[in-house]
Scaffold this motif. Structure first.
Motif, PDB file in Angstrom:
ATOM      1  N   GLY A   1       0.832  -1.215   0.000  1.00  0.00           N
ATOM      2  CA  GLY A   1       0.000   0.000   0.000  1.00  0.00           C
ATOM      3  C   GLY A   1       0.864   1.262   0.000  1.00  0.00           C
ATOM      4  O   GLY A   1       1.915   1.299   0.639  1.00  0.00           O
TER       5      GLY A   1
ATOM      6  N   THR B   1      -0.888  -2.324   5.056  1.00  0.00           N
ATOM      7  CA  THR B   1      -1.896  -2.103   4.010  1.00  0.00           C
ATOM      8  C   THR B   1      -1.382  -2.679   2.692  1.00  0.00           C
ATOM      9  O   THR B   1      -0.183  -2.615   2.405  1.00  0.00           O
ATOM     10  CB  THR B   1      -2.208  -0.608   3.796  1.00  0.00           C
ATOM     11  OG1 THR B   1      -1.039   0.043   3.295  1.00  0.00           O
ATOM     12  CG2 THR B   1      -2.652   0.077   5.079  1.00  0.00           C
TER      13      THR B   1
ATOM     14  N   ASP C   1      -2.456  -3.408  -1.640  1.00  0.00           N
ATOM     15  CA  ASP C   1      -3.343  -3.092  -2.764  1.00  0.00           C
ATOM     16  C   ASP C   1      -3.407  -4.304  -3.696  1.00  0.00           C
ATOM     17  O   ASP C   1      -2.377  -4.924  -3.967  1.00  0.00           O
ATOM     18  CB  ASP C   1      -2.816  -1.866  -3.520  1.00  0.00           C
ATOM     19  CG  ASP C   1      -2.821  -0.613  -2.628  1.00  0.00           C
ATOM     20  OD1 ASP C   1      -3.532  -0.629  -1.598  1.00  0.00           O
ATOM     21  OD2 ASP C   1      -2.109   0.346  -2.954  1.00  0.00           O
TER      22      ASP C   1
ATOM     23  N   LYS D   1     -15.030  -4.869   4.561  1.00  0.00           N
ATOM     24  CA  LYS D   1     -13.744  -4.464   5.128  1.00  0.00           C
ATOM     25  C   LYS D   1     -13.820  -4.376   6.649  1.00  0.00           C
ATOM     26  O   LYS D   1     -14.846  -3.949   7.201  1.00  0.00           O
ATOM     27  CB  LYS D   1     -13.380  -3.073   4.615  1.00  0.00           C
ATOM     28  CG  LYS D   1     -13.033  -3.052   3.151  1.00  0.00           C
ATOM     29  CD  LYS D   1     -11.559  -2.822   2.941  1.00  0.00           C
ATOM     30  CE  LYS D   1     -11.256  -2.775   1.449  1.00  0.00           C
ATOM     31  NZ  LYS D   1      -9.857  -2.516   1.164  1.00  0.00           N
TER      32      LYS D   1
ATOM     33  N   PHE E   1     -11.063  -3.327  10.113  1.00  0.00           N
ATOM     34  CA  PHE E   1      -9.822  -2.592  10.396  1.00  0.00           C
ATOM     35  C   PHE E   1      -9.344  -2.930  11.806  1.00  0.00           C
ATOM     36  O   PHE E   1     -10.138  -2.894  12.750  1.00  0.00           O
ATOM     37  CB  PHE E   1     -10.081  -1.078  10.313  1.00  0.00           C
ATOM     38  CG  PHE E   1     -10.624  -0.661   8.972  1.00  0.00           C
ATOM     39  CD1 PHE E   1      -9.773  -0.185   7.992  1.00  0.00           C
ATOM     40  CD2 PHE E   1     -11.985  -0.767   8.694  1.00  0.00           C
ATOM     41  CE1 PHE E   1     -10.270   0.184   6.753  1.00  0.00           C
ATOM     42  CE2 PHE E   1     -12.493  -0.404   7.459  1.00  0.00           C
ATOM     43  CZ  PHE E   1     -11.632   0.078   6.472  1.00  0.00           C
TER      44      PHE E   1
ATOM     45  N   SER F   1      -2.965  -7.948   8.406  1.00  0.00           N
ATOM     46  CA  SER F   1      -2.859  -6.570   7.940  1.00  0.00           C
ATOM     47  C   SER F   1      -3.759  -5.681   8.789  1.00  0.00           C
ATOM     48  O   SER F   1      -4.514  -6.167   9.636  1.00  0.00           O
ATOM     49  CB  SER F   1      -3.191  -6.461   6.452  1.00  0.00           C
ATOM     50  OG  SER F   1      -4.106  -7.432   6.057  1.00  0.00           O
TER      51      SER F   1
ATOM     52  N   GLU G   1      -5.884  -3.375   7.444  1.00  0.00           N
ATOM     53  CA  GLU G   1      -7.157  -3.251   6.723  1.00  0.00           C
ATOM     54  C   GLU G   1      -7.312  -4.553   5.950  1.00  0.00           C
ATOM     55  O   GLU G   1      -6.394  -4.957   5.235  1.00  0.00           O
ATOM     56  CB  GLU G   1      -7.073  -2.059   5.765  1.00  0.00           C
ATOM     57  CG  GLU G   1      -8.295  -1.902   4.905  1.00  0.00           C
ATOM     58  CD  GLU G   1      -8.231  -0.659   4.008  1.00  0.00           C
ATOM     59  OE1 GLU G   1      -7.446   0.267   4.285  1.00  0.00           O
ATOM     60  OE2 GLU G   1      -8.970  -0.644   3.028  1.00  0.00           O
TER      61      GLU G   1
END
Ligand code: ATP
Length: 448
Positions: free
Chosen positions: A23, A33, A35, A183, A185, A198, A200
């Motif tokens: 991320g 994070t 991607d 999602k 967190f 992680s 997120e």
């Protein structure tokens, strides 16, 4: 594969082929994070779709929900998260690093040579203190305590607070479940092992409401069904196990919990927990909200708080398990017939991001046009990829690494007898199939 470099090679493949990127990478990264790139987003979506299809679409006793990520603070006071969702935190006053007190032996002090925290004579570890994992933010323009809310650390509470809404707005009767994907967190003290832990991530959760007297039976059914789901999607054999929690591991309200665990390259890790939560959650929300959350059974004329079985899975953590299981290196002949190491992702066809790649053998004699026509036709049914660049052997290798189960090659023979070759990723065997049978051939094999 037991060697320690497996994760390094897998992480590098994920970046190289567009599965997963760090991320905020161009700014040095944001720890915890990740991607999901063009192939990763398809794999993640295929896992979520498989879960939704198998648990919601094809069942009459489960309905779906998509609740907010931001929820009133009292939700988390009622659920117990505000006071109890903590990990024990230790600071080092010397190097300013933070560690989880229960994971000291798995953590590294940043000083060299590499040792565990506390093992260098300069280390100054504090006593462990409770650290709440929920992220805080503010609703509205004023950043004051009264406006503080948490980002949800699990999707489950969104289901409990909507239990009455779902009962009132549908005709669904107990036993039934509410499913949600979304999602979550958690401000993990030490995010690690790639996407495994992680800050997120995505969860796939079901709260299944039943009569107290049938709850043990439902618990056993869910435990077995959820274990089988991972097996059916390719996590087989000794890499997958179901572990029943001992009494000492259970929360005070839980009547039983089992974890589906996968043998990651560094050891066993939880993919999903299946918990018998009794009536704890509804009772808490009933008490804190002052709303009646009991269920009225029309047939028996009884009113009661249902018991709950909760299968709670990690979607992004499953991505890692499926990738680890699929990652393989074998021997295959190159263009000159010499054996060389081939990297392949043997993903289950239901999960593979791209289902088939279409190649013209050469860029002439009408082969690109015929290939493009097949590509356009297949594209209406599932994700496919067209590639006309470079030697066909190298095109196969790229698709092996991407996990594409089938490669179609359109060659000189196609113009004369309307056949193409279809190559199987795992066996590398090729078959000639007439173009009008290609779609059926692929559909048959993609659902297995
Ligand atoms: P762990 O002990 O690994 O922290 P947990 O027992 O706290 O997990 P649950 O609260 O039961 O996890 O969450 C259900 C599922 O959500 C887990 O089985 C896992 O797949 C996923 N999950 C939980 N925390 C994370 C995280 N930090 N990153 C990715 N997935 C997570």
């Amino acid at each position: 594969m037991a060697d320690n470099t497996v994760m390094e090679r897998l992480v590098s493949l994920c970046k190289r082929r567009g599965y997963i990127f760090a991320g905020s990478e161009i700014y040095g990264g944001l720890k915890g994070t990740w991607d999901y790139g063009p192939l990763g987003v398809e794999l993640l979506r295929n896992i979520k779709n498989a879960w939704w299809h198998d648990n919601v679409t094809t069942r009459e006793d489960i309905v779906g929900l998509d609740s907010s990520i931001l929820m009133a603070r009292t939700v988390w006071q009622a659920s117990g998260h505000e006071s109890n969702f903590t990990d024990p935190l230790i600071d080092c006053k010397c190097c300013k690093e933070r560690f989880r007190a229960d994971q000291i032996m798995e953590s590294q002090c940043p000083r060299k040579p590499s040792k565990h925290p506390g093992e260098h004579h300069e280390c100054q570890l504090t006593e462990a203190r409770k650290f709440n994992l929920m992220f805080k933010t503010f609703v509205g323009p004023v950043e004051e305590d009264a406006q503080m809310v948490y980002l949800r650390p699990e999707t489950a509470q969104g289901i409990f607070v909507n239990f009455k809404n779902v009962c009132d707005s549908t005709r669904i009767k107990i036993p039934f479940g509410i499913a949600q994907i979304g999602k979550s967190f958690r401000n993990e003290i030490t995010p690690k092992q790639f996407i495994f832990r992680s800050r997120e991530f995505e969860q796939m959760e079901i709260e299944f409401f039943c009569k107290p007297e049938t709850s043990q039976e439902w618990y056993a059914r869910w435990r077995d069904a959820r274990f089988k789901w991972y097996q059916d999607l390719g996590l087989k054999g000794s890499n997958l196990r179901l572990r029943e929690h001992g009494k000492e591991e259970l929360s005070f309200y839980s009547c039983g919990t089992s974890d589906v665990e996968y043998m990651f390259p560094w050891g066993w890790g939880e993919l999903e927990g299946i918990a018998h939560r009794g009536d704890y959650d509804l009772k808490q929300h009933q008490q804190f909200s002052g709303k009646d959350l009991t269920y009225f059974d029309d047939e028996t004329k009884e009113r009661f708080l249902p018991h709950v079985i909760e299968p709670s899975a990690g979607a992004t953590r499953s991505v890692l398990a499926f990738l680890c299981e699929a990652f393989a290196e074998d021997q295959a002949p190159n263009e000159k017939g010499v054996m060389e190491t081939r990297t392949v992702l043997r993903l289950h066809p239901r999960l593979a991001p791209v289902k088939a790649a279409i190649f013209p053998l050469v860029k002439k004699e009408g082969m690109p046009e015929r290939s493009m026509a097949i590509y356009k036709d297949l594209q209406k049914h599932f994700p496919v990829f067209y590639d006309e660049k470079g030697a066909v052997g190298r095109r196969y290798r790229r698709q092996d690494e991407a996990g594409t189960p089938f490669c179609l090659t359109i060659d000189g023979q196609t113009a004369t007898d309307q056949t193409v070759t279809i190559r199987d990723r795992d066996s590398m065997k090729q078959e000639r199939v007439t173009t009008d049978k290609v779609l059926g051939y692929l559909l048959e094999r993609l659902k297995s």
